[in-house]
Design a protein around this motif. Structure first.
Motif, short mmCIF file in Angstrom:
data_model
loop_
_atom_site.label_atom_id
_atom_site.label_comp_id
_atom_site.label_asym_id
_atom_site.label_seq_id
_atom_site.Cartn_x
_atom_site.Cartn_y
_atom_site.Cartn_z
N ASP A 57 -13.76 6.94 -46.95
CA ASP A 57 -13.80 7.93 -48.01
C ASP A 57 -14.82 7.51 -49.08
O ASP A 57 -14.81 6.35 -49.52
CB ASP A 57 -12.41 8.09 -48.64
CG ASP A 57 -12.37 9.19 -49.66
OD1 ASP A 57 -12.39 10.37 -49.26
OD2 ASP A 57 -12.33 8.86 -50.87
N LYS A 58 -15.66 8.42 -49.47
CA LYS A 58 -16.73 8.10 -50.44
C LYS A 58 -16.18 7.79 -51.82
O LYS A 58 -16.72 6.94 -52.53
CB LYS A 58 -17.72 9.25 -50.53
CG LYS A 58 -18.56 9.39 -49.28
CD LYS A 58 -19.51 10.56 -49.37
CE LYS A 58 -20.26 10.70 -48.06
NZ LYS A 58 -20.92 11.95 -47.90
N LYS A 59 -15.10 8.46 -52.22
CA LYS A 59 -14.56 8.25 -53.56
C LYS A 59 -13.70 7.00 -53.66
O LYS A 59 -13.90 6.16 -54.51
CB LYS A 59 -13.76 9.47 -53.99
CG LYS A 59 -14.60 10.70 -54.23
CD LYS A 59 -13.76 11.88 -54.65
CE LYS A 59 -14.62 13.12 -54.74
NZ LYS A 59 -13.83 14.31 -55.00
N THR A 60 -12.71 6.90 -52.77
CA THR A 60 -11.76 5.78 -52.84
C THR A 60 -12.27 4.52 -52.16
O THR A 60 -11.76 3.44 -52.40
CB THR A 60 -10.42 6.15 -52.18
OG1 THR A 60 -10.63 6.35 -50.78
CG2 THR A 60 -9.81 7.40 -52.82
N LYS A 61 -13.24 4.68 -51.25
CA LYS A 61 -13.76 3.59 -50.42
C LYS A 61 -12.72 3.08 -49.42
O LYS A 61 -12.86 2.00 -48.87
CB LYS A 61 -14.29 2.41 -51.26
CG LYS A 61 -15.33 2.81 -52.27
CD LYS A 61 -16.58 3.29 -51.61
CE LYS A 61 -17.64 3.56 -52.68
NZ LYS A 61 -18.61 4.52 -52.29
N TYR A 62 -11.65 3.87 -49.20
CA TYR A 62 -10.63 3.51 -48.23
C TYR A 62 -11.03 4.03 -46.85
O TYR A 62 -11.52 5.16 -46.73
CB TYR A 62 -9.28 4.13 -48.59
CG TYR A 62 -8.53 3.45 -49.70
CD1 TYR A 62 -9.04 2.37 -50.39
CD2 TYR A 62 -7.27 3.91 -50.06
CE1 TYR A 62 -8.33 1.75 -51.40
CE2 TYR A 62 -6.55 3.30 -51.08
CZ TYR A 62 -7.09 2.22 -51.74
OH TYR A 62 -6.39 1.62 -52.74
N TYR A 64 -10.24 5.74 -43.27
CA TYR A 64 -9.25 6.72 -42.85
C TYR A 64 -9.41 7.01 -41.36
O TYR A 64 -10.45 6.77 -40.77
CB TYR A 64 -9.30 8.01 -43.67
CG TYR A 64 -10.57 8.82 -43.62
CD1 TYR A 64 -10.86 9.65 -42.54
CD2 TYR A 64 -11.48 8.78 -44.68
CE1 TYR A 64 -12.02 10.41 -42.52
CE2 TYR A 64 -12.63 9.54 -44.67
CZ TYR A 64 -12.89 10.37 -43.59
OH TYR A 64 -14.04 11.13 -43.57
N MET A 90 -5.23 8.30 -44.80
CA MET A 90 -5.90 7.26 -45.58
C MET A 90 -5.18 5.93 -45.36
O MET A 90 -3.96 5.88 -45.29
CB MET A 90 -5.88 7.62 -47.06
CG MET A 90 -6.49 8.97 -47.39
SD MET A 90 -8.21 9.14 -46.90
CE MET A 90 -9.00 8.12 -48.11
N ASN A 92 -5.00 2.02 -46.91
CA ASN A 92 -5.35 1.08 -47.96
C ASN A 92 -5.66 -0.27 -47.32
O ASN A 92 -4.77 -0.89 -46.72
CB ASN A 92 -4.19 0.95 -48.95
CG ASN A 92 -4.54 0.07 -50.13
OD1 ASN A 92 -5.43 -0.78 -50.07
ND2 ASN A 92 -3.82 0.25 -51.22
N GLU A 94 -5.98 -3.06 -48.55
CA GLU A 94 -5.32 -4.19 -49.22
C GLU A 94 -3.84 -4.30 -48.84
O GLU A 94 -3.15 -5.20 -49.30
CB GLU A 94 -5.43 -4.03 -50.74
CG GLU A 94 -6.86 -3.97 -51.24
CD GLU A 94 -7.58 -5.30 -51.18
OE1 GLU A 94 -6.93 -6.35 -51.07
OE2 GLU A 94 -8.82 -5.30 -51.22
#
Length: 113
Positions: A57-62, A64, A90, A92, A94
């Motif tokens: 994802d471009k915004k969250t950098k997560y 998916y 999505m 995460n 981390e």
């Protein structure tokens, strides 16, 4: 290295490890899922159709998992947005990867093929 290999190995941690783990999880789900480089994406094909693909994802950098035929699946963790073909799960990087959730969604998707 192929474009497919580069997709994974050019990423920085923890994204790289997360994507490689997702690749393994997807490939372990079903023996007939075949990884291919299509549309400049790492796609996982089932019966010559896109079952899912990985992206970031471009915004969250997560990372998916985009689920092919996902718009036909109802699950609270899938995001449709303005997409007409796929829904996104999505991940995460981390946190622990929710393998059981992924496989549950894959079970729903597999019934559509």
């Amino acid at each position: 290295m192929t474009d497919l290999d580069n997709f994974y190995f050019e990423k920085e941690e923890p994204i790289k490890s997360c994507l490689l783990a997702l690749k393994s999880i997807i490939q372990n789900y079903h023996p007939e899922l075949v990884q291919q480089w299509k549309y400049r994406l790492p796609c996982f094909m089932y019966q010559s159709k896109i079952f899912c693909y990985l992206w970031i994802d471009k915004k969250t950098k997560y990372p998916y998992i985009a689920i092919g035929k996902g718009v036909q699946i109802e699950h609270p963790d899938l995001i449709q947005g303005n997409r007409t073909f796929v829904k996104l799960l999505m991940i995460n990087p981390e946190e622990d990867i929710p393998v059981e959730k992924i496989y549950h969604i894959f079970d729903m998707a597999m019934r559509l093929y």
